[in-house]
Design a protein around this motif. Sequence first.
Motif, PDB file in Angstrom:
ATOM      1  N   PHE A 298       0.710  -1.425  -0.516  1.00  0.00           N
ATOM      2  CA  PHE A 298       0.236  -0.457   0.135  1.00  0.00           C
ATOM      3  C   PHE A 298       1.066   1.045  -0.153  1.00  0.00           C
ATOM      4  N   ILE A 300       0.772   5.092  -2.141  1.00  0.00           N
ATOM      5  CA  ILE A 300       0.898   6.252  -2.666  1.00  0.00           C
ATOM      6  C   ILE A 300       1.968   6.995  -2.961  1.00  0.00           C
ATOM      7  N   GLU A 333      -6.538   9.471  -8.692  1.00  0.00           N
ATOM      8  CA  GLU A 333      -7.071   8.155  -8.132  1.00  0.00           C
ATOM      9  C   GLU A 333      -6.610   7.833  -6.687  1.00  0.00           C
ATOM     10  N   ASP A 334      -4.770   8.244  -6.874  1.00  0.00           N
ATOM     11  CA  ASP A 334      -4.054   7.477  -5.266  1.00  0.00           C
ATOM     12  C   ASP A 334      -4.800   8.577  -4.382  1.00  0.00           C
ATOM     13  N   ARG A 337      -7.353   7.323  -2.963  1.00  0.00           N
ATOM     14  CA  ARG A 337      -7.574   6.365  -2.167  1.00  0.00           C
ATOM     15  C   ARG A 337      -6.945   7.483  -0.664  1.00  0.00           C
ATOM     16  N   CYS A 353     -15.170   7.025  -2.080  1.00  0.00           N
ATOM     17  CA  CYS A 353     -15.349   6.055  -3.219  1.00  0.00           C
ATOM     18  C   CYS A 353     -15.523   4.534  -2.726  1.00  0.00           C
ATOM     19  N   ASN A 354     -16.086   4.161  -2.421  1.00  0.00           N
ATOM     20  CA  ASN A 354     -16.040   2.830  -1.690  1.00  0.00           C
ATOM     21  C   ASN A 354     -17.357   2.112  -2.498  1.00  0.00           C
ATOM     22  N   ASN A 397     -12.069   2.893  -9.476  1.00  0.00           N
ATOM     23  CA  ASN A 397     -11.252   4.008  -8.738  1.00  0.00           C
ATOM     24  C   ASN A 397     -11.335   4.736 -10.243  1.00  0.00           C
TER      25      ASN A 397
END
Length: 684
Positions: A298, A300, A333-334, A337, A353-354, A397
């Motif tokens: 994970f 970013i 997009e990142d 997140r 955005c879930n 996403n």
Amino acid sequence: NLMDKENIFPKLIPAGSESEHPAKGKEIRKKYLVNRLNYINFQDGTVLVNFKHLQYGHTVSHRAKPQPCLGEELTCLWTGPDKFSPRLSSYKFQEIVVPNGKKALLVTSVDVSIDASGIRLVLPETCLEVSPRKMTRHSCRDIKVQLIQNSALFYGTLIDFSTASFRVDITADPPQTFQWINPESPANLIFTDEKELIYSGECKILKETGDHKKRSYVLEPIKYQTRRFKPKKFRSDRQKLVPSPNIIFKHPFTGRMINLKVLDLSGSGFSVEEERRNAVLLPGMNIPDLELNFATNFNIPCKAQVVYRQILGEEENRNCVKCGMAILDMNIEDHGRLSALLHQAKDDHYYLCNRVNMDDLWDFFFESGFIYPQKYAFFQINKDKIKNTYEKLYNSNHSIAQHFTYQDKGRILGHMAMLRFYNNSWLIHHHAASVSASRRAGLAVLNQVGRFLNDSYRLYSAHAKFAFCYFRPENSFPERIFGGVSRQINNPKGCSLDIFGYFHYRKTINHNLENADTWTLKKTKPSDLEKLKNFYEYVSGGLMMQALGLEAEAMDIGALAEEFKRHGFKRERHLFSLCNKGSLKAIVMANISDIGLNFSDLTNCIQAFIIDPENLPRNVFFKVLSQIVPKFEKDEVPVLIYPIEYSETQSVPHEKLYNLWVLNTEYGDDYFRSLKRLVKHIQH
């Protein structure tokens, strides 16, 4: 290559030397020393060889590369273009200083041999490990320097740095002379690598050495805080996460990998802590490739800049530095997140955005009254296409869409969505709240959208210069919130409202304008948009032309259309100019996208901007519409008319009115200040 040792390491004198103040440190065995020397050779690093003047007693240093060592003898080869200076014949060997992490190893020997290629010595059984008293200086690689003072520009290279000063080598190119540089005046430094600028700042000259062709300068930054952006009253919320992520990046000056723990984090920046003595973060320094590492898989990535440096404590064990860093850019997009994580940390009812159960979402839209009978009657014929569109929209996403929900125990209570529909503008739509949730859920998702825009509007990748929405004047909640914000800001360049007439036009026989004597319908030219802009400035003075991309430099939406296509969606725009005898009367914009992307189809409609309302007959206007609607898949196309006065003077019937609300996101403080007052009033 001869360097004043105090500027590289603190003055370290080995025990047993002639000094009256021997250095104190820990004895280290030869085995450890040999391993350390081989590591430095493996990394192509260097050590410092210190020499003491035989007559005057001062010390100079020379860099050398240690060769592979088996344990008894050490050979080091001189580095640099001059290799070895004959001046050293006036000096005697004093010690070798071996970097050892945050400390240094001092190596002395009684069996030493020196020549033009290097130095060889028998290693002692022990050496001394000492802690530097000053800040560590870090050697730099391939960093180009521009030194600017009083309109004179000199070029050079960055040799080493600490967070307190730089050492640069500067060359004078005739007719330049170093007399042009005034050591009593500040100078500006610019550092670049092979790709980009990585630092610029105003510095004070502390020291200079060298001759008339090449000189070394030691300079100290004047400011330890960089004001990258205009200050804001309503700043992004900084949060302490557990566990906290690390930042990982290759230092732009040294090329070394840096790994530091994040203290607090927001969608626009973060702070980290580092040891003051070995600090590497300098205010003003750009970091082109940085990763926020939350876990093994994970990460970013982003581009960041150090914006401030704050010393936390002077005590030996608390001598740390806190550095603040601003996120300069991040893939949208990142960033979504990251924002989703921060929204959840703020309130576990907030979701961004879930993945959504589509049956639950549709149930929510109908239960909340957001899809009312008349709206459903309009799009129900295309319900299968719309279901497919929303399946793609809500469970992937995207760089073009964001959705925000307020949920409790899996149930959706509030919802809002955004769509990047123009190059630099996001459409806010689908604002709804469950009947049982009252205003709380509606205000919660409104707050989420505001936080997201506040965190992202400075990022180029977000393309969020403007946020806009359409609402009907009779809908009390958006009228009180969006209309109220516009009235309180009271500056059309910060937030504007414009009103459109709205009706549906059914496909009919294509009435060709060629039968109308002097009327022509052609592709819009940049000069036509300039005329539209002048007209709009006169009648409104707001933000609509910029937000809807109706400026000459924003005509092309090709890159945005490709982005829609990449995610499996459609986006087209066609601009037409209607003229009579060469005089521009109207510009018509046909926006074409997936059916139902917006439930009122305001993303799949015709917008007509009438520049000369009194001289555009109704029948000509409808002939224009008949030529444009064949571009749409559906039989009924929504039409928005501006200004509304045209609908009245030419008796063009409209079904309803829509306000277009536009916010310049740079006016975020004004927006939040106004919203805070309005929400407080609503809650009371």
